[in-house]
Motif scaffolding. Sequence first.
Motif, PDB file in Angstrom:
ATOM      1  N   THR A  97       1.014  -0.984   0.122  1.00 38.50           N
ATOM      2  CA  THR A  97       0.046  -0.063  -0.003  1.00 38.50           C
ATOM      3  C   THR A  97       1.106   1.432  -0.241  1.00 38.50           C
TER       4      THR A  97
ATOM      5  N   ARG B 102      -3.351   1.855   6.130  1.00 38.53           N
ATOM      6  CA  ARG B 102      -4.714   1.722   5.526  1.00 38.53           C
ATOM      7  C   ARG B 102      -4.241  -0.089   4.838  1.00 38.53           C
TER       8      ARG B 102
ATOM      9  N   ARG C 183      -6.736  -3.143   4.905  1.00 34.57           N
ATOM     10  CA  ARG C 183      -7.088  -2.940   4.843  1.00 34.57           C
ATOM     11  C   ARG C 183      -6.713  -5.097   3.691  1.00 34.57           C
TER      12      ARG C 183
ATOM     13  N   GLU D 198      -9.596  -8.023   3.655  1.00 38.44           N
ATOM     14  CA  GLU D 198      -9.322  -9.106   2.535  1.00 38.44           C
ATOM     15  C   GLU D 198      -9.209 -10.669   2.888  1.00 38.44           C
TER      16      GLU D 198
ATOM     17  N   SER E  87      -9.706  -2.829  12.437  1.00 41.38           N
ATOM     18  CA  SER E  87     -10.118  -4.252  11.966  1.00 41.38           C
ATOM     19  C   SER E  87     -11.066  -4.917  12.607  1.00 41.38           C
TER      20      SER E  87
ATOM     21  N   ALA F 175     -19.607  -0.834   1.980  1.00 44.81           N
ATOM     22  CA  ALA F 175     -18.199  -0.980   1.589  1.00 44.81           C
ATOM     23  C   ALA F 175     -17.778   0.239   1.665  1.00 44.81           C
ATOM     24  N   ASP F 176     -18.758   1.463   0.818  1.00 38.10           N
ATOM     25  CA  ASP F 176     -18.105   2.663   1.256  1.00 38.10           C
ATOM     26  C   ASP F 176     -18.064   3.760   2.182  1.00 38.10           C
TER      27      ASP F 176
ATOM     28  N   ARG G  58     -17.502   2.238   4.986  1.00 37.39           N
ATOM     29  CA  ARG G  58     -17.068   1.748   5.497  1.00 37.39           C
ATOM     30  C   ARG G  58     -15.851   2.354   4.989  1.00 37.39           C
ATOM     31  N   ASP G  59     -14.939   2.701   3.591  1.00 37.20           N
ATOM     32  CA  ASP G  59     -13.833   3.139   3.696  1.00 37.20           C
ATOM     33  C   ASP G  59     -13.716   4.684   4.461  1.00 37.20           C
TER      34      ASP G  59
ATOM     35  N   VAL H 159     -12.298   3.663   7.971  1.00 40.27           N
ATOM     36  CA  VAL H 159     -11.337   4.117   7.534  1.00 40.27           C
ATOM     37  C   VAL H 159     -10.715   4.972   7.484  1.00 40.27           C
ATOM     38  N   GLU H 160     -10.929   5.880   6.198  1.00 36.65           N
ATOM     39  CA  GLU H 160      -9.726   7.047   6.168  1.00 36.65           C
ATOM     40  C   GLU H 160     -10.223   8.280   6.774  1.00 36.65           C
TER      41      GLU H 160
END
Length: 216
Positions: free
Chosen positions: A81, A104, A108, A112, A183, A196-197, A199-200, A203-204
């Motif tokens: 990353t 990140r 990730r 995953e 996490s 997902a959007d 969640r992301d 995270v950011e």
Amino acid sequence: MGAITGGKSRYHHGDLRNALIGAAVELAAEGGPERVILREAARSVGVSPTAAYRHFSGQGDLLHAVKARGQQALAASMTETLHARPRLDDPGEEAVRRAEAIGRGYIRFAIEHPGLFRTAFCRTTPEEPDAFTGLEAPDDRPEFAAFVELSDTLDALVATGRMRPENRPAAEVAAWSTVHGLSLLILDGPLARLPADQRDAVVERTITTIVAGLVR
């Protein structure tokens, strides 16, 4: 990121120990540490349990090897990353970018590869053989690569003047607990229900907040 293993294959000749670890990594990826069973790993590569026990003293021994592979894969995700985007010319800005990128990469990997992520942090025996407290890596073995990457990144923040030296001690704990806790909330907590959007975005926001706190 690239595949954690090369796919299931039967053992023909060569390094049986590594073949068994590879099979066990696949089991961990499928179902976490509970799936790492020495007899199943032996069956997967086409050898007898007796042959497997020549290389591992028992279940905990194999699980410890898989745990180490999981930690190495986590470190690889952090590094991948980081290198996905070009370096910045300003050393201080690059140190901040590095801190955000490895965070990140950590999260990730958990998203995953949840089974291997859980295995990377499981207890393999009642008394772990390593004297790792989470404050300082006892040596430079590959299974400590993720922690070393974090420590080196924090050192870079200090070296470039982005973090005050008095804030450096135990900063690993603040950063690590933030990304690890997030996490787990994503994997097993209420954040698992986020699209997902969203969640992301969480995270950011979390990554930028913890890094901003470190460099304040």
